[in-house]
Design a protein around this motif. Structure first.
Motif, PDB file in Angstrom:
ATOM      1  N   GLN A 151     -16.846  26.332-119.182  1.00  0.00           N
ATOM      2  CA  GLN A 151     -16.450  26.959-117.926  1.00  0.00           C
ATOM      3  C   GLN A 151     -17.653  27.462-117.146  1.00  0.00           C
ATOM      4  OE1 GLN A 151     -14.380  30.686-118.334  1.00  0.00           O
ATOM      5  NE2 GLN A 151     -13.239  30.402-116.448  1.00  0.00           N
ATOM      6  N   ARG A 152     -18.611  28.092-117.836  1.00  0.00           N
ATOM      7  CA  ARG A 152     -19.769  28.661-117.152  1.00  0.00           C
ATOM      8  C   ARG A 152     -20.735  27.592-116.661  1.00  0.00           C
ATOM      9  NH1 ARG A 152     -22.206  32.815-121.327  1.00  0.00           N
ATOM     10  NH2 ARG A 152     -21.320  31.308-122.818  1.00  0.00           N
ATOM     11  N   MET A 153     -20.906  26.517-117.434  1.00  0.00           N
ATOM     12  CA  MET A 153     -21.913  25.515-117.076  1.00  0.00           C
ATOM     13  C   MET A 153     -21.358  24.411-116.186  1.00  0.00           C
ATOM     14  SD  MET A 153     -24.088  25.037-120.620  1.00  0.00           S
ATOM     15  CE  MET A 153     -25.349  24.071-119.782  1.00  0.00           C
ATOM     16  N   MET A 154     -20.158  23.968-116.473  1.00  0.00           N
ATOM     17  CA  MET A 154     -19.633  22.791-115.788  1.00  0.00           C
ATOM     18  C   MET A 154     -18.674  23.133-114.648  1.00  0.00           C
ATOM     19  SD  MET A 154     -21.220  20.550-117.513  1.00  0.00           S
ATOM     20  CE  MET A 154     -22.166  20.618-119.036  1.00  0.00           C
ATOM     21  N   GLY A 155     -17.986  24.270-114.741  1.00  0.00           N
ATOM     22  CA  GLY A 155     -17.023  24.640-113.713  1.00  0.00           C
ATOM     23  C   GLY A 155     -17.619  25.543-112.654  1.00  0.00           C
ATOM     24  N   GLY A 156     -16.813  25.834-111.636  1.00  0.00           N
ATOM     25  CA  GLY A 156     -17.218  26.774-110.595  1.00  0.00           C
ATOM     26  C   GLY A 156     -18.317  26.226-109.702  1.00  0.00           C
ATOM     27  N   GLY A 181     -23.917  25.619-113.362  1.00  0.00           N
ATOM     28  CA  GLY A 181     -22.595  25.829-112.792  1.00  0.00           C
ATOM     29  C   GLY A 181     -22.264  24.679-111.867  1.00  0.00           C
ATOM     30  N   GLY A 182     -20.986  24.340-111.808  1.00  0.00           N
ATOM     31  CA  GLY A 182     -20.555  23.288-110.893  1.00  0.00           C
ATOM     32  C   GLY A 182     -21.024  21.897-111.264  1.00  0.00           C
ATOM     33  N   VAL A 183     -21.436  21.688-112.500  1.00  0.00           N
ATOM     34  CA  VAL A 183     -21.976  20.387-112.890  1.00  0.00           C
ATOM     35  C   VAL A 183     -20.913  19.302-112.798  1.00  0.00           C
ATOM     36  CG1 VAL A 183     -22.993  19.081-114.802  1.00  0.00           C
ATOM     37  CG2 VAL A 183     -23.753  21.412-114.354  1.00  0.00           C
ATOM     38  N   GLN A 184     -19.660  19.633-113.100  1.00  0.00           N
ATOM     39  CA  GLN A 184     -18.612  18.608-113.092  1.00  0.00           C
ATOM     40  C   GLN A 184     -18.389  18.013-111.711  1.00  0.00           C
ATOM     41  OE1 GLN A 184     -15.145  20.611-114.531  1.00  0.00           O
ATOM     42  NE2 GLN A 184     -14.869  21.864-112.696  1.00  0.00           N
ATOM     43  N   LYS A 185     -18.806  18.714-110.650  1.00  0.00           N
ATOM     44  CA  LYS A 185     -18.632  18.200-109.293  1.00  0.00           C
ATOM     45  C   LYS A 185     -19.663  17.132-108.949  1.00  0.00           C
ATOM     46  CE  LYS A 185     -16.771  22.613-107.617  1.00  0.00           C
ATOM     47  NZ  LYS A 185     -16.965  23.750-106.666  1.00  0.00           N
TER      48      LYS A 185
END
Length: 521
Positions: A446-451, A380-384
């Motif tokens: 959404q589950r892996m990269m977002g949030g 989660g939150g990988v894109q950040k």
């Protein structure tokens, strides 16, 4: 000797690498990379010299091999084989670079052996794409299972599942090969009765048998030819894989290293669908027409089944494996639509699937290698923290769901158009995968990269996610560029493929159905 050089270079390098001492992993990696680049250069030379408007098979070689059986060392390259050869040789150096550290991690088990096995698979796959003697094709069709078995069972993950997965992979494919061997023997007997060989022997020549079959000169009943066809198609459906013979693929893919899993899904499995197009349809035109509705039905089941199961996966690598089952269904559907659009789209789909699956699986593999978990919930939150990784994963994912502008869209569109003109219900059912693929790709992103990052991973002291390094970017960049280039310029492939497809349809006496309007009489 052009085609012999193509497959013999990686074969010789593979043997040489096996003879190196176990501690020579570094030298093995550089020698393997150098060999793959030389083979790539040679294949590009062949592509430049190939004439799409020329003879169907070019760079032909024909030597006596086993005179007692009428078997020959016969090679030839057509447009379909050429684009699959190029896919193989382009992916190989990228896969060796992607698995650069896999060889180091397996140095105790022989890192040099890992590289040698990768090159051995490449050599045998290349031979399968250029062999025009059926017995010669069969030998390499089966032989490639051995190095892949050791890549899965000897160099895969360490969770204890790799050995059962490797055995399952081998047993499924060996059983399919055994059925095919029976069919090859049966076809050989038919050629003896038909007087196609010399000195009373039969022949394994694809060109001789396909010409005789197209002209009705095979001395066998339709029932016998149907049985032989079923023997061939069974083996190819296992290799592809097609539902319900698919269950070995997800286990093998998640147990292998990402690089060797891509070699299996993106390259080796294409031999199955390539062989359906060349041997099943070319050798058995009437049987292909007879069983086309059945094969189309199985393909539709594969398409929907693979997409539905992908949605329910919690393991990202297994999810991508199930998407491949769905995509192979599209390839088979286009082949047995028996239309020019369908078969051209299928061949283009083989290329595009190889590129998109390589990109998605390798990027996911880079991510999993950092966290050490394949579970989607652990991310989660990988894109950040890793925007390049997340961005390339998104592009590869959008290609997998056939977004317009990316390469798989054109191939999937051609398959659906080509199928609709002959089997409209099958095309409509297959179109449901467009929605299903959007669900499993976008939901996974959404589950892996977002949030935010999942609290469980933070509490367990999991290492932080880093962005792609230079080696990983060198691997991913050509794949992303290829997805964009073929999305806008599919003619780069279709110009080679279309003449070969036209020849195939002519040999089976098939033409594209005339378009009709609802209510027209």
């Amino acid at each position: 000797m052009s085609l012999t050089i193509l497959w013999l270079l990686p074969a010789i390098a593979s043997v040489a690498l096996m003879l190196l001492p176990a501690r020579a992993t570094r030298a093995a990696k550089y020698l393997g990379m150098a060999t793959s680049l030389v083979v790539l250069t040679w294949a590009v030379f062949l592509a430049v010299a190939f004439s799409p408007s020329g003879a169907r098979f070019q760079f032909t070689e024909d030597l006596s091999w086993i005179p007692a059986f009428g078997a020959r060392y016969s090679l030839g390259l057509d447009g379909i084989g050429l684009v699959l050869v190029l896919l193989t040789v382009v992916l190989m150096p990228l896969l060796l670079l992607a698995g650069w550290r896999d060889a180091d991690a397996n140095e105790g088990r022989g890192g040099h052996t890992y590289v040698a096995l990768m090159l051995a698979v490449e050599a045998m796959v290349l031979m399968s794409f250029v062999a025009t003697d059926i017995l010669l094709f069969y030998i390499f069709f089966e032989a490639m299972l051995i190095p892949m078995y050791f890549l899965i069972g000897g160099f895969g993950g360490s969770d204890g599942a790799r050995t059962p997965a490797a055995v399952k992979f081998l047993l499924y494919n060996l059983f399919g090969g055994l059925i095919m061997l029976t069919a090859v023997i049966g076809l050989y007997v038919v050629t003896i009765r038909s007087g196609l060989g010399v000195d009373g022997h039969g022949t394994f020549s694809f060109e001789v048998i396909s010409e005789a079959s197209a002209n009705g000169r095979l001395e066998a009943s339709s029932g016998v030819l149907n049985l032989i066809f079923l023997g061939f198609i069974f083996a190819f459906a296992v290799k592809a894989p097609l539902w319900p013979l698919h269950s070995w693929l997800p286990d093998a893919a998640v147990s292998a290293t990402p690089a060797s899993a891509v070699l299996m899904m993106a390259v080796m499995d294409k031999v199955g669908t390539f062989a359906m197009l060349r041997f099943c349809i070319g050798l058995f035109p009437d049987a292909s027409t007879t069983f086309a509705p059945v094969m189309s039905g199985l393909a539709v089941v594969s398409i929907v089944y693979g997409a539905v199961l992908a949605i329910g996966q919690t393991d990202v690598m297994r999810l991508i494996s199930y998407t491949s089952i769905s995509h192979f269904g599209f390839i088979v559907l286009g082949i047995f639509a028996l239309t020019s659009q369908g078969q051209s789209g299928s061949t283009l789909y083989m290329v595009n699937h190889g590129i998109s699956t390589a990109a998605l699986f390798l990027i996911a593999g880079f991510l999993v290698s950092q966290r050490g978990s394949r579970l989607i919930a652990d991310y989660g939150g990988v894109q950040k923290v890793a925007p390049v990784l997340a961005g390339t994963f998104l592009i590869a994912g959008l290609a997998t769901l056939s977004l317009p502008g990316l390469a798989p869209f054109i191939s999937e569109f051609l398959v659906l158009i080509g199928t609709f003109t002959r089997y409209p219900v099958a095309a409509i059912l297959a179109s449901s995968a467009l929605v299903l693929s959007a669900i499993y790709i976008l939901w996974t992103y959404q589950r892996m990269m977002g949030g935010p990052a999942p609290s469980k991973s933070i509490d367990d002291g999991a290492p932080p996610i880093r962005d792609l390094g230079w080696r990983e970017r060198v691997v991913v960049a050509p794949l992303i560029l290829a997805l964009l280039a073929l999305g806008f310029f599919p003619r780069l492939v279709l110009d080679f493929v279309n003449p070969a497809v036209s020849h195939t349809l002519t040999s089976v006496h098939q033409t594209d159905p005339a378009p009709s309007v609802a209510g027209e009489r």
